[in-house]
Design a protein around this motif. Structure first.
Motif, mmCIF file in Angstrom:
data_model
loop_
_atom_site.group_PDB
_atom_site.id
_atom_site.type_symbol
_atom_site.label_atom_id
_atom_site.label_comp_id
_atom_site.label_asym_id
_atom_site.label_seq_id
_atom_site.Cartn_x
_atom_site.Cartn_y
_atom_site.Cartn_z
ATOM 1 N N ILE A 1 46.233 44.190 41.250
ATOM 2 C CA ILE A 1 44.962 43.189 41.430
ATOM 3 C C ILE A 1 45.680 42.006 41.828
ATOM 4 C CG2 ILE A 1 43.165 42.090 40.006
ATOM 5 C CD1 ILE A 1 43.601 44.226 38.243
ATOM 6 N N LEU A 2 46.665 41.741 41.550
ATOM 7 C CA LEU A 2 47.288 40.054 42.227
ATOM 8 C C LEU A 2 48.626 40.504 42.837
ATOM 9 C CD1 LEU A 2 46.562 38.051 38.504
ATOM 10 C CD2 LEU A 2 44.903 37.940 40.844
ATOM 11 N N ASN B 1 38.405 43.308 38.672
ATOM 12 C CA ASN B 1 39.473 44.390 39.396
ATOM 13 C C ASN B 1 39.501 45.188 38.580
ATOM 14 O OD1 ASN B 1 38.747 44.116 41.791
ATOM 15 N ND2 ASN B 1 39.261 42.272 42.477
ATOM 16 N N ASN B 2 40.295 44.327 37.757
ATOM 17 C CA ASN B 2 40.664 44.809 36.069
ATOM 18 C C ASN B 2 40.134 46.215 35.224
ATOM 19 O OD1 ASN B 2 41.755 45.511 33.502
ATOM 20 N ND2 ASN B 2 42.955 42.944 33.483
ATOM 21 N N SER B 3 40.688 47.207 34.937
ATOM 22 C CA SER B 3 40.395 48.596 34.872
ATOM 23 C C SER B 3 40.051 48.223 33.047
ATOM 24 C CB SER B 3 41.192 49.709 34.944
ATOM 25 O OG SER B 3 42.316 49.448 33.498
ATOM 26 N N MET C 1 40.702 33.933 39.922
ATOM 27 C CA MET C 1 40.345 34.796 39.606
ATOM 28 C C MET C 1 38.913 35.429 39.219
ATOM 29 S SD MET C 1 43.350 35.846 38.325
ATOM 30 C CE MET C 1 43.157 36.929 36.562
ATOM 31 N N ASP C 2 38.700 36.423 39.909
ATOM 32 C CA ASP C 2 37.467 36.460 40.544
ATOM 33 C C ASP C 2 36.814 37.030 39.228
ATOM 34 O OD1 ASP C 2 34.594 36.815 41.145
ATOM 35 O OD2 ASP C 2 35.402 38.145 42.672
ATOM 36 N N ASP C 3 35.926 37.014 38.141
ATOM 37 C CA ASP C 3 36.233 37.601 36.408
ATOM 38 C C ASP C 3 34.610 38.098 36.916
ATOM 39 O OD1 ASP C 3 38.876 37.346 36.360
ATOM 40 O OD2 ASP C 3 38.587 35.319 35.255
#
Length: 163
Positions: A28-29, A125-127, A153-155
Motif C-alpha cells: 500500500i505504502l 487499500n488495506n484488506s 493516507m487515503d482512508d
C-alpha cells in the motif's frame, strides 16, 4: 490473552508495530512513508503521551510466551465514542480469530465507559477493511489525511454502534 500494557512495554509495542506494519502496508505504502509514520506514531515520546492520557489504553495480545499483537484505543474521543487507533498483529497471528476477540474486548471496554459507538480509520487499500465490514462496521466518510512530510493516507472512516 489480552494484557494491559504499561509504559515499560513501549519497546514491545514499537517492535510489534514495526513487524506488523511491514505486512499490513507493504503493498500500500512506499517504505519511506512506512518508516516516517512508524517514527512519528510510535516514537517513545508519542507513546508516552498516550500513556499519560487517562482515556488512551494499550493492550498486548499474547499466546503462550509470545506477543502476537497489540491494540490501542481512546475513550470519549468524541461524545459517547471510543476510537480504535491501532490494532495490529504479526503475520503468524492472522487467521486465529484474535482480531475478532480483541474487537469484542474493545467494544466491552467502550460500553463499560459509557460509549455507544466505536470508530476507526482504515486505508482504502488495506484488506483489513473487509474484516471490519464483516464485524459490522460501516463506512461513514472518506478522508485524505495529511500525515506530514508530504505524505497522505487515503482512508475510510468507519463506525460500529455499540449496544
Amino acid at each position: 490473552m489480552i494484557i494491559k500494557a504499561k509504559e515499560k512495554d513501549i519497546p514491545t509495542i514499537q517492535d510489534l508495530a514495526k513487524k506488523s506494519w511491514i505486512v499490513a502496508y507493504a503493498d500500500i505504502l512506499k517504505q519511506d512513508q512506512i518508516d516516517y509514520m512508524l517514527d512519528m506514531m510510535y516514537s517513545e515520546e508519542a507513546l508516552k503521551k498516550h500513556f499519560e492520557n487517562p482515556n488512551f489504553h494499550y493492550y498486548l495480545i499474547r499466546e503462550e510466551n509470545q506477543f502476537l499483537g497489540f491494540v490501542g484505543f481512546e475513550f470519549h474521543q468524541e461524545p459517547e465514542t471510543t476510537k480504535l487507533h491501532r490494532i495490529y498483529f504479526l503475520k503468524e497471528a492472522q487467521g486465529k480469530g484474535l482480531g475478532k476477540e480483541v474487537l469484542e474486548f474493545v467494544k466491552n471496554e467502550a460500553k463499560k465507559n459509557g460509549n455507544r459507538r466505536l470508530i476507526l480509520t482504515v486505508n482504502k487499500n488495506n484488506s483489513a477493511q473487509k474484516f471490519y465490514e464483516y464485524q459490522g462496521f460501516k463506512i461513514y466518510e472518506e478522508k485524505i489525511l495529511d500525515v506530514g512530510n508530504g505524505y497522505v493516507m487515503d482512508d475510510y472512516l468507519m463506525e460500529l454502534p455499540i449496544s
